[in-house]
Design an enzyme around this catalytic site. Structure first.
Site, mmCIF file in Angstrom:
data_model
loop_
_atom_site.group_PDB
_atom_site.id
_atom_site.type_symbol
_atom_site.label_atom_id
_atom_site.label_comp_id
_atom_site.label_asym_id
_atom_site.label_seq_id
_atom_site.Cartn_x
_atom_site.Cartn_y
_atom_site.Cartn_z
ATOM 1 N N GLU A 46 31.566 44.651 75.124
ATOM 2 C CA GLU A 46 30.179 44.843 75.504
ATOM 3 C C GLU A 46 30.131 44.771 77.015
ATOM 4 O OE1 GLU A 46 26.768 43.392 73.137
ATOM 5 O OE2 GLU A 46 26.405 42.156 74.905
ATOM 6 N N ASP A 57 18.282 37.061 78.913
ATOM 7 C CA ASP A 57 19.515 36.321 79.134
ATOM 8 C C ASP A 57 19.295 34.880 79.563
ATOM 9 O OD1 ASP A 57 21.766 38.071 78.575
ATOM 10 O OD2 ASP A 57 20.864 39.354 80.111
#
Lengths: 270, 398
Positions: A46, A57
């Site tokens: 990824e 995040d």
């Protein structure tokens, strides 16, 4: 690697997917780290593009992105780094994680086209939910780029089905929150995954909170086709890298972590 | 998803939408349902009116300003939101959202704050309703606005420093959104301006629209007819949309929003998102934003911390695109001169934010931005006590 090649790879067996932020800790090293992760058990990668406002995040991945931006990484240079990773790891599917504004600013079609040209297999934009994803999805389809939808622990059954219908695979966040290493609540995640596996026909990717081999094997056992480990790798960079003199130590630690998480260090039977 | 119309959720023309992670959607959908099912009920509206009267201090007066008007060469009347509890229009929004949060069974409020005004307003309402409050504030803003931090803590709120990114307002919003993603069961995110993902732009607008409704009725009763022009400052844009909204359907009323021009539009130190920005996705909406060529969000600059935001409410972006409202900028220097002019001429010390709107009125005769002889309604959205330290530190000769 193309989308059909990614789909073929997922049919062969589950994929452990380390997460690498382009440009972290330096542009050059991020390419090396990606290659190291792939050579040491990463079946898939990824690939994160750094962004100034990464709302999905947690602290570790945020910090990785800011290190990259401070080093001057831009979307353009990130696409070039992506191309180098794809060249170095031609057998490794690459799923991109890119915040919506970076794609919007370059243009849906242009970004999708350039990402495919650089070697990307698929794209997840964590801040563009299903209802707003129309233009992006059509652009990705035209370009041959896989479309990924995000789902969470609270996503209702019917909605999960709609997400699956719109996506080449569904990225299931194992925890309600932002990305980051967590130790609690793993069983609920595995149950949720098993349930989702029965509901949808596309591959499932599990991410958010994974950092141990036993979580990955449990995720595969519960039906995940992909298991992503992100913050754990970002923390390794954060902990070790201060300058070029730390490069060797960083690569060794990264490789060891990848091998351990992939079940290749002999300590854990797969 | 046929794509005939985009953004899909809560759009204002080509702006707005709901660009938030899937994990936040349950919270946004719950809030949208509450906006639809709870806000219009008589019980909710009665309680809102009661608290607006006894706690917030509504209605606020219209104040004619003859001496300031002479300086401007225009007839200017102020809507006095500076007289509200807390000293700014922010109280309208925190009251509405906190009542709604309580009705939804939430026990915890989180909020972002830049200058500390919205954080302080949230802390005040949380204290009044006996709710927990956590305020996210950029580390740099905490240093710049230390007294407001104390004020929030005095009201029982916990102020959490945000030490990542630019360490200012936009990062505080990011951090509040992250908190909400895992706390949504117990927590309402009390967003401070008419921006963010759907339904926030409408929710906040509807709670601020009382400003324009009141002002319109007051104007009619006192002067007859309608003002020719309505002027307000625009950061995120909640005070401006609050006063504009009642006049949107009155085509003969001009609407002008004034953005922070900072050091000047020719520099990169300003916060003029509508005048100088480009369309993009920020904090949940497609709107006009300050960004670089590749989509990284830029840090704005303004002497007014309350206008220092790289985005703007999507409804303003739409009003600009359709031409219904006009947006201009005033620099820090122009705003400071207007701050002094109003203090001297009317004995009203305005906040730096509405000083930008005042600056437009003062220069309009020269620039022609407002027609001669026009009657102007200006939203005086906050009082200037909070800005005195900054002002005196500049060492200007008033």
């Amino acid at each position: 690697m193309s989308l059909p090649a990614l789909q073929a790879a997922l049919r062969r067996g589950p994929s452990f997917s380390p997460f690498v932020v382009l440009g972290d800790p330096t542009p050059e090293l991020s390419v090396t780290l990606a290659r190291t992760a792939a050579e040491n058990g990463g079946d898939m990668l990824e690939i994160g593009f750094p962004y100034s406002d990464p709302v999905a995040d947690g602290p570790a991945v945020q910090a990785a992105g800011f290190r990259s931006l401070a080093g001057g990484t831009s979307t353009r240079s990130a696409l070039r780094l992506l191309g180098r990773i794809a060249a170095a790891c031609p057998e490794t599917p690459l799923n991109l994680l890119v915040y919506g504004n970076l794609v919007h600013q370059i243009g849906w079609d242009r970004f999708a086209g350039e990402a495919v040209a650089a070697g990307a297999s698929s794209l997840l934009t964590p801040d563009i939910p299903l209802e707003e994803a129309g233009p992006l999805r059509r652009a990705s389809e035209r370009a041959g780029l896989g479309h990924v939808e995000l789902a969470g622990p609270l996503t209702p059954r019917q909605r999960l089905q709609r997400l699956a219908e719109a996506a080449d695979f569904v990225y299931l966040a194992g925890f309600q929150g932002v990305t980051g290493v967590r130790s609690a609540g793993f069983q609920a995640m595995a149950d949720r995954l098993r349930e989702a596996r029965e509901q949808v026909g596309v591959p499932l990717c599990l991410g958010f909170g994974l950092s141990r081999r036993e979580q990955i094997t449990a995720a595969f056992a519960a039906g995940a086709s992909i298991a992503v480990v992100g913050s754990h790798f970002a923390r390794i960079v954060e902990r070790i890298f201060r300058g070029p003199e730390d490069e060797e130590r960083l690569l060794a630690a990264y490789a060891a972590a990848a091998r351990r998480l992939a079940g290749r260090d002999g300590s854990t039977k797969n | 998803m046929t794509g005939e119309s985009w953004p899909h959720s809560g759009a204002f023309g080509e702006f707005g939408g709901r660009f938030a992670p899937e994990l936040l959607l349950p919270a946004l959908e719950e809030l949208e349902a509450a906006r639809r099912d709870i806000v219009p009920t008589p019980d909710f509206q009665q309680e809102l009116d009661r608290e607006a009267a006894q706690w917030v201090g509504r209605p606020t007066p219209l104040t004619a300003a003859p001496r300031f008007s002479r300086r401007a060469g225009l007839e200017v009347v102020f809507k006095r939101e500076d007289l509200l509890h807390g000293g700014a229009h922010k109280a309208n929004n925190v009251l509405g959202q906190a009542l709604l949060a309580r009705a939804m069974g939430k026990t915890r409020l989180i909020a972002e704050t830049g200058a500390g005004q919205h954080g302080a307003a949230t802390a005040m309402i949380a204290a009044r309703f006996g709710m927990e409050a956590v305020i996210y504030m950029g580390e740099r803003d905490m240093e710049r606005q230390a007294p407001n931090v104390k004020r929030m803590e005095l009201c029982g709120a916990r102020v959490v420093p945000v030490a990542i990114g630019a360490r200012t307002l936009k990062d505080a919003i990011n951090e509040a959104l992250r908190d909400w993603t895992h706390s949504l069961g117990t927590t309402h995110y009390l967003l401070g301006t008419a921006a963010g993902p759907h339904p926030f732009p409408r929710l906040v607008r509807d709670f601020q629209a009382v400003i324009g409704r009141e002002a319109k009725a007051q104007w009619e009763a006192r002067f007859g007819g309608l003002p020719d022009v309505v002027v307000a400052c625009v950061g995120g844009g909640s005070n401006a949309i609050g006063i504009f909204h009642a006049f949107l359907g009155e085509a003969e009323v001009g609407l002008i929003g004034v953005e922070p021009g900072g050091d000047g539009l020719e520099t990169d130190r300003h916060g003029a998102t509508l005048v100088r920005g480009t369309p993009g996705l920020l904090h949940g909406a497609r709107t006009m934003i300050l960004q670089d060529a590749e989509g990284q969000i830029l840090e704005p600059h303004s002497i007014s911390a309350g206008l220092d935001y790289p985005g703007v409410g999507p409804e303003h972006a739409h009003l600009q695109a359709t031409g219904r409202a006009r947006y201009v900028a005033a620099t820090d220097d122009e705003a400071l001169a207007a701050f002094e002019a109003l203090s001297e001429s009317e004995g009203i010390v305005p906040a730096f934010e509405p000083s930008h709107a005042l600056a437009l009125v003062l220069r309009a005769r020269e620039t022609g931005e407002i027609a001669e002889g026009a009657r102007v309604l200006l939203n005086l959205c906050g009082r200037g006590d909070k800005d005195l330290d900054t002002y005196f530190a500049l060492g200007r000769q008033a």
